[in-house]
Design an enzyme around this catalytic site. Structure first.
Site, PDB file in Angstrom:
ATOM      1  N   CYS A   1       0.701  -1.280   0.081  1.00 32.34           N
ATOM      2  CA  CYS A   1      -0.058   0.150   0.006  1.00 32.34           C
ATOM      3  C   CYS A   1       0.866   1.309  -0.169  1.00 32.34           C
ATOM      4  O   CYS A   1       1.482   1.591  -1.103  1.00 32.34           O
ATOM      5  CB  CYS A   1      -1.037  -0.205   1.193  1.00 32.34           C
TER       6      CYS A   1
ATOM      7  N   HIS B   1      -3.482  -5.100   0.766  1.00 26.98           N
ATOM      8  CA  HIS B   1      -2.963  -5.699   1.708  1.00 26.98           C
ATOM      9  C   HIS B   1      -2.934  -7.211   1.842  1.00 26.98           C
ATOM     10  O   HIS B   1      -4.147  -7.931   2.294  1.00 26.98           O
ATOM     11  CB  HIS B   1      -3.973  -5.155   3.071  1.00 26.98           C
TER      12      HIS B   1
ATOM     13  N   GLU C   1      -1.895  -9.084   4.033  1.00 27.08           N
ATOM     14  CA  GLU C   1      -1.602  -9.556   5.408  1.00 27.08           C
ATOM     15  C   GLU C   1      -3.081  -9.834   6.017  1.00 27.08           C
ATOM     16  O   GLU C   1      -3.242 -10.386   6.964  1.00 27.08           O
ATOM     17  CB  GLU C   1      -0.865  -8.676   6.222  1.00 27.08           C
TER      18      GLU C   1
END
Ligand code: XMP
Length: 520
Positions: free
Chosen positions: A86, A176, A178
């Site tokens: 990001c 993202h 994660e």
């Protein structure tokens, strides 16, 4: 004390993303040690000595806010693979000569990305038709590809969603990986770790156990250590770990404030003194706490009284142990990470939390904090590795001031006893319905109002019991748990039928924010 001496790691450079800790946890779940460092602390390039790969986090900044970004750009020339996520993706692009601009459409939530080229980073990441669902949260985007980079994947709103410079081992993703909403996000991180950084698996609870025991022995040598045991997960694991390292040279002090859950004091004494044969001083101070809290209804006053008295009692008993040099504390990694100051905002004090953090200054003790590199889920796994029971390890969090902050208004012995019973029924009911482990924290509270009810043919005038059950990642934000009617009905009946003093049960349906998890 350090666990990370000579341990090869992935360094996460934090730009203030709410997901930074999640990146570190995901990497550790994949078996590789990872640490977080603020982007402002990247000046000294020596810290990159044992670094196998770097992840640049997301964050609330804009790449053109030069005065706020104190990031050492020389890192890019260190020849260490870098993955930008990001904001991290945008800053790599800008440094390497690309352009970043405000997106036409802000992208928050799910988006589809389409593969354009092969890359080690996306091996097995895309489905057969070369698309994948990812989770976006951005207002800016990379609008011009930096020289030497190629496009790996695009989304509808951003052509440059995944990019790479294979030669320099620089990678950027706008989404993202994660968060669990990104499909196969873990595969992308895994590719970065093992295919690109060539990292080795060096992080498991078994390895941590041996390393930590060794480093506790090295740190404390032949002197004595004391530990305030509360029965909660962190202090239990610390105590057990230090006991495994230095045996009887550790003394635990367990203060029963009288504000614990039903039977908690017996469980702690049984586990640590009787079963594990540890040195444990049990102090029943319940009357002292009750006396000091008499007629006190202000939440902050309650917290301060309990905190102060706890320290006084702890000091009194620890002075009886000779040659103590160390105080063991269950400080965890999230307590140490400086990640919240990026935007300069400070959260105002909402509640003064009570723990034993204030002790050493007065007592001149050095600290042993063996869990300070671990996240909560890692502490739990370590506890199991140390053969602590599942019941202790997977317990819901319990606040230092205990039931005092679950009895708004004035506290009496009678109220405490009623509450202990109600809470016990609630928790047992959750276990019976297999809900306990789906819930992050649950408890009963006793409200300071009485209401009218009817039982049999008689009028009753008794307390309201409030039930709270929440889901959460870390206690910072929370949502109420969605029980079905049958469960709520049966627990309400159970409490009212069995506990004299309660004639109404209510369920708290607020999230945090705007409420907090505890009532006071
Ligand atoms: P709040 O009520 O602030 O609670 O939303 C967040 C989490 O912190 C726990 N809590 C405490 N833990 N000492 C502690 O060790 C305290 O004084 C304290 N106050 C709240 C609370 O139970 C929840 O898990």
């Amino acid at each position: 004390m350090s666990l990370n001496n000579n341990l090869k790691k992935i360094l996460i450079i934090d730009f203030g993303s709410q997901f930074t800790q999640l990146i570190a946890r995901r990497i550790r779940e994949l078996g590789v040690f990872s640490e977080i460092i603020s982007h402002k602390k990247t000046n000294n390039l020596k810290i990159f000595k044992d670094v196998k790969g770097i992840v640049l986090s997301g964050g609330p900044l804009n790449v053109y806010q030069n005065h706020k970004i104190k990031f050492n750009k020389k890192i890019i020339e260190l020849d260490i693979p870098i993955l930008g996520i990001c904001f991290g993706h945008q800053i790599i692009s800008k440094i390497m000569g690309g352009k970043v601009k405000q997106s036409k459409f802000r992208e928050f939530g799910l988006a589809k990305v389409k593969k354009k080229n092969n890359s080690l980073l996306v091996k097995n990441f895309f489905s057969k038709n070369n698309v994948n669902n990812v989770w976006m949260s951005h207002a800016d985007q990379v609008s011009r590809l930096p020289k030497g980079f190629k496009i790996i994947a695009s989304s509808k709103n951003s052509n440059l969603t995944i990019i790479e410079n294979n030669k320099k081992k620089l990678y950027g993703v706008q989404f993202h990986p994660e968060v669990t909403h990104t499909d196969k996000g873990k595969i992308l991180l895994k590719n970065f770790l093992f295919l690109i950084c060539k990292a080795k698996r060096n992080w498991s609870s078994k390895q941590q156990k041996f390393k930590l025991i060794k480093s506790v022995r090295k740190q404390v040598g032949n002197v004595k250590v004391i530990c305030a045991l509360s029965g909660g997960v962190d202090s239990s694991v610390v105590a057990r770990l230090i006991n495994s390292a230095i045996g009887k040279k550790l003394t635990c002090i367990f203060v029963n404030t009288g504000l614990l859950r039903k039977n908690e004091e017996n469980q702690v004494v049984n586990t640590f003194k009787k079963k594990l044969k540890m040195n444990l001083i049990y102090v029943d101070a319940s009357n002292e706490f009750l006396n000091k809290l008499k007629n006190v209804s202000d939440p902050e006053k309650k917290r301060k009284i309990i905190g102060k008295l706890f320290i006084k009692i702890f000091e009194k008993y620890s002075r009886k142990i000779k040659k103590v040099k160390f105080l063991a504390q269950g400080t965890l990694y999230p307590d140490l990470i400086e990640s919240k100051s990026v935007t300069g905002s400070q959260t105002s004090k909402i509640k003064s939390h009570h723990n034993v953090g204030g002790l050493p200054k007065k007592m001149k003790l050095k600290l042993v904090e063996p869990l300070k590199y671990l996240f909560k889920d890692e502490v739990r796994k370590l506890g199991l590795e140390l053969k602590l029971s599942k019941e202790i390890i997977s317990r819901h969090p319990f606040p230092g001031p205990g039931l005092a902050i679950r009895i708004p208004g004035i506290i009496t012995k009678e109220k405490i006893n009623i509450l202990k019973e109600a809470d016990c029924y609630f928790i047992n009911h959750l276990r019976k319905y297999n809900l306990y482990h789906k819930i992050w924290q649950a408890y009963a509270a006793l409200l300071p109002v009485k209401t009218v009810g009817v039982m049999g043919d008689n009028r009753t005038y008794e307390h309201i019991c409030l039930l709270r059950a929440i889901t959460s990642e870390d206690g910072m934000t929370a949502d109420f748990f969605n029980f079905n009617k049958k469960f709520l009905q049966s627990i309400s009946n159970k409490i009212i039928n069995n506990i004299k003093g309660i004639n109404r049960v209510v369920y708290d349906v607020t999230s945090k924010p705007p409420s907090t998890i505890e009532l006071e």
